[in-house]
Write an enzyme that holds these catalytic residues in place. Structure first.
Site, mmCIF file in Angstrom:
data_model
loop_
_atom_site.group_PDB
_atom_site.id
_atom_site.type_symbol
_atom_site.label_atom_id
_atom_site.label_comp_id
_atom_site.label_asym_id
_atom_site.label_seq_id
_atom_site.Cartn_x
_atom_site.Cartn_y
_atom_site.Cartn_z
ATOM 1 N N GLU A 139 6.631 4.775 7.311
ATOM 2 C CA GLU A 139 6.229 5.980 6.593
ATOM 3 C C GLU A 139 7.120 7.156 6.986
ATOM 4 O O GLU A 139 7.154 7.578 8.133
ATOM 5 C CB GLU A 139 4.753 6.274 6.861
ATOM 6 C CG GLU A 139 3.876 5.279 6.103
ATOM 7 C CD GLU A 139 2.402 5.342 6.441
ATOM 8 O OE1 GLU A 139 1.618 4.722 5.709
ATOM 9 O OE2 GLU A 139 2.052 5.995 7.434
ATOM 10 N N ASN A 154 0.515 10.674 5.555
ATOM 11 C CA ASN A 154 -0.751 10.376 6.211
ATOM 12 C C ASN A 154 -1.781 11.482 6.064
ATOM 13 O O ASN A 154 -2.969 11.262 6.287
ATOM 14 C CB ASN A 154 -0.519 10.017 7.668
ATOM 15 C CG ASN A 154 0.030 8.614 7.761
ATOM 16 O OD1 ASN A 154 -0.643 7.667 7.382
ATOM 17 N ND2 ASN A 154 1.270 8.492 8.187
ATOM 18 N N LYS A 213 4.108 -6.755 4.116
ATOM 19 C CA LYS A 213 3.796 -5.383 3.705
ATOM 20 C C LYS A 213 3.390 -4.591 4.937
ATOM 21 O O LYS A 213 2.994 -5.161 5.957
ATOM 22 C CB LYS A 213 2.691 -5.332 2.658
ATOM 23 C CG LYS A 213 1.310 -5.746 3.083
ATOM 24 C CD LYS A 213 0.414 -4.783 3.807
ATOM 25 C CE LYS A 213 0.362 -3.396 3.247
ATOM 26 N NZ LYS A 213 -0.608 -2.578 4.096
ATOM 27 N N THR A 270 -6.160 11.445 -0.583
ATOM 28 C CA THR A 270 -6.485 12.453 -1.611
ATOM 29 C C THR A 270 -5.761 12.192 -2.920
ATOM 30 O O THR A 270 -4.904 11.315 -2.993
ATOM 31 C CB THR A 270 -6.151 13.861 -1.095
ATOM 32 O OG1 THR A 270 -4.801 13.853 -0.635
ATOM 33 C CG2 THR A 270 -7.070 14.232 0.029
ATOM 34 N N THR A 316 0.864 -1.195 0.000
ATOM 35 C CA THR A 316 0.000 0.000 0.000
ATOM 36 C C THR A 316 0.897 1.241 0.000
ATOM 37 O O THR A 316 1.343 1.669 -1.052
ATOM 38 C CB THR A 316 -0.980 0.026 1.187
ATOM 39 O OG1 THR A 316 -0.266 -0.195 2.391
ATOM 40 C CG2 THR A 316 -2.058 -1.020 1.023
ATOM 41 N N THR A 323 -0.749 -2.818 10.839
ATOM 42 C CA THR A 323 -1.184 -2.870 9.437
ATOM 43 C C THR A 323 -0.154 -3.578 8.693
ATOM 44 O O THR A 323 0.638 -3.023 7.980
ATOM 45 C CB THR A 323 -1.279 -1.552 8.721
ATOM 46 O OG1 THR A 323 -2.084 -0.741 9.466
ATOM 47 C CG2 THR A 323 -1.878 -1.714 7.334
#
Lengths: 408, 408
Positions: free
Chosen positions: B279, B403, B181, B408, B155, B192
């Protein structure tokens, strides 16, 4: 940019009879910045205080607690720019030396002086710089110095936080004026937060301490910016007894209740101000959790949401990503928790009902709420009657910037 | 940019006899992106799995657990781009429909298919898009498709995470190949995170499940990126029994131990890969806490440090702001905690000794450690013999960016 928060003007901040303040510049971090505040209380003033719950207390907190137990407080010495935390024995000595210096200049015992420090952790406190400006501070003590003092205690704050309220108790006008600082490392049970509140009301020592706890539970103990609690927090409430009101000996009496209400409102303003000026904050968020089995579990859920970096960044992005809220509720650790009882609203828009996406919900409705600078997230747990709430802010680029660059 | 993590090459990833995979594009989020992975296990394969601890389980997790209890698993159906979480009854039906479709195409029962979804929460799963490409997926099943599959489950990952190891068990070469992942919403007890690991070793069902738990406790259950646990996590371990080794019935036997060690190493690689690709991560951080009264309290301290936004932003800034580490230790909630027993080191540089700044410490030494991309923070609590550790990453502008912009 603080969220819907204006700086106070100097003339909004009313003097409190019996309290004098001075703000001077010791050059602790930057030359010329006002970084030392001295507060004097008239003899007979009652003082109540609450300190950080962090096991790693800074030296001034340890010393202030000890001094407060020994005798009535007459002076507060506050410096910004250096927290005198993680400084070991040397830090205790440094704080003591500063109190000694105030005591000598003002003819009180060292234990009548409470020290407070806020700023960077782990650097030696520049004692000589501070003691060098104390004579100037003592000379400058004045009743109308709240405005400068509110600026003198700031660190990463972008705006000074202070307000006054007045009320009439048995024919006598009573004033409460308070100031606070803090914008990061904020979490309840005190955080990197300093607050000093004074009233000229006559209040017994016992009632004063109870009032402070009650007011804090509705204000400072319900805020969080980043979940980090600090080593230096303190909130001090002073009552000089100079207003001439009948002394308040009972918190449940009419006067006691009215004074508590006014104090609570002031604390709520000062606590909100800290969140509104949270590091990098662009939004002010209220999180209300109801229908819990206990107030404690409601608070636990509220803080889990408030501390979720994913929720906070979604709020920053004005993204009605309610899945992140639901996921935070789900991981908040409640026992025997049934998600199918949970409902969530953003503002007055229902987004989750009985654990399922609300049928009438549209992204447009969610977006409309998220575009506001002030957002309420309401969670119903569907398992009891208790409720609680916290205030927080979003998580932006600037939070990272401020905290990555703070020491450089 | 992942921290010291290279993408695997297609030929590094070894086929596992009895496992076939296919990766196809259903256009769930973006047209053309490979987002559906089908994994087929030969008959007789044993499967062990661990799922998210979040009370808010996504529909596929609920269904996968139920299916696994009913019969032996033959297929895994994984989609990225949509988590099918917070989707209520409709989500359960959607997941069931997808499993049905696989079952019909492959002539197995629906319960022999486990569904997995990862991606945005709260959006309806586009069932038709997925079922439309399943015939293509079934046709494409092949033993050498691990490379594509590792890409298909990504993702916000910036890099695919997969590796193979081999060992010889009583003269037979045994292969283990796994992929994982996840890069945000990562926290232990699953996050996650999806991980699929297959071996051709012959292992009993009971031993396989124990091995998975043991390996996870040294890997996936020790990582955190942002403290947010997800609704969809799963780790699946498959053993096809095709290698021809003497079946492993005992985890403490020589073969069992060697297979567990190899599996643990693979899991550690895959878990680290998730943090290295956290991230916005620019640094890989190991936090080791020792001399605690229990492993649990050591872990609690380690996670408090790992989740502190102030510590994480200081790490991003390469700022040896050890005061923030000490403050995090201080607020970690240990009972009867004596800070004067605590010592902290950054890499091999002692920064705090017995709660006081280390005498020999210089900012230059601290800076040298902080400039590295891999940093170990060691904390000695001085109150017992237990120890534990976690892996995490720093907190950068890009975390916020990723994040805030994810939807968007």
């Amino acid at each position: 940019m603080a969220v819907n928060l204006a700086a106070p003007s100097a003339d909004e901040l009313l003097p409190v009879t019996g309290i004098r303040l001075a703000t001077v510049s010791a050059g602790i971090k930057k030359v010329g910045r006002k970084d030392v505040v001295l507060v004097e209380m008239t003899e007979g003033t009652h003082t109540a205080a609450v300190y950080t719950q962090n096991a790693f207390c800074a030296a001034p907190v340890v010393l202030a607690k000890s001094h407060q137990q020994q005798q009535a407080t007459r002076y507060l010495l506050i410096n910004s720019g250096n927290a005198n935390a993680g400084t070991g024995e040397a830090g205790m000595q440094a704080a003591t030396k500063c109190c000694d210096a105030v005591a000598k200049l003002t003819n009180v015992d060292t234990a009548a002086v409470l020290p407070f420090s806020t700023g960077v952790i782990g650097q030696p406190l520049p004692v000589e710089k501070i003691t060098a400006v104390l004579p100037e501070a003592v000379d400058a003590l004045s009743t109308d110095n709240w405005f400068d003092a509110a600026h003198g205690i700031m660190t990463t704050d972008t705006i000074a936080k202070a307000r006054s309220v007045q009320l009439v108790l048995n024919g006598k006008t009573v004033t409460i004026t308070g100031m606070s600082k803090g914008s990061g490392m904020i979490r309840p049970d005190m955080a990197t937060m300093l607050a000093y509140i004074a009233t000229d009301a006559a209040v017994s020592q016992a009632v004063l301490q109870t009032m402070l706890h009650k007011a804090m539970n509705q204000s400072f103990n319900r805020i969080t910016v980043d979940g980090d609690t600090s080593t230096n927090d303190a909130c001090v409430l002073m009552a000089t007894g100079q207003a001439g009101n009948t002394p308040i000996e009972n918190i449940t009496g009419d006067d006691g209740e009215r004074l508590l209400n006014a104090l609570t409102e002031l604390c709520r303003y000062l606590a909100q101000a800290i969140v509104r000026d949270g590091e990098g904050a662009t939004k002010f968020i209220s999180i209300a959790v109801s229908q819990g089995q206990s107030q404690e579990e409601c608070r636990q859920v509220a803080y889990t949401i408030a501390h979720s970096p994913l929720v906070k960044t979604a709020l920053f992005a004005s993204d009605a990503n309610w899945g992140r809220i639901l996921a935070a509720v789900g991981r908040s650790g409640l026992k025997d928790f049934d998600l199918t009882k949970v409902s969530i609203a953003l503002g007055d828009v229902s987004i989750v009902e009985q654990g399922q996406p609300a049928k009438a919900y549209t992204e447009e409705q969610g977006q409309k709420v998220m575009n506001d600078a002030e957002i309420t997230i309401s969670v119903e747990l569907g398992r009891g009657q208790a409720e609680d709430w916290v205030w927080t802010c979003d998580f932006s680029y600037d939070y990272v910037k401020i905290n990555a660059e703070y020491r450089t």
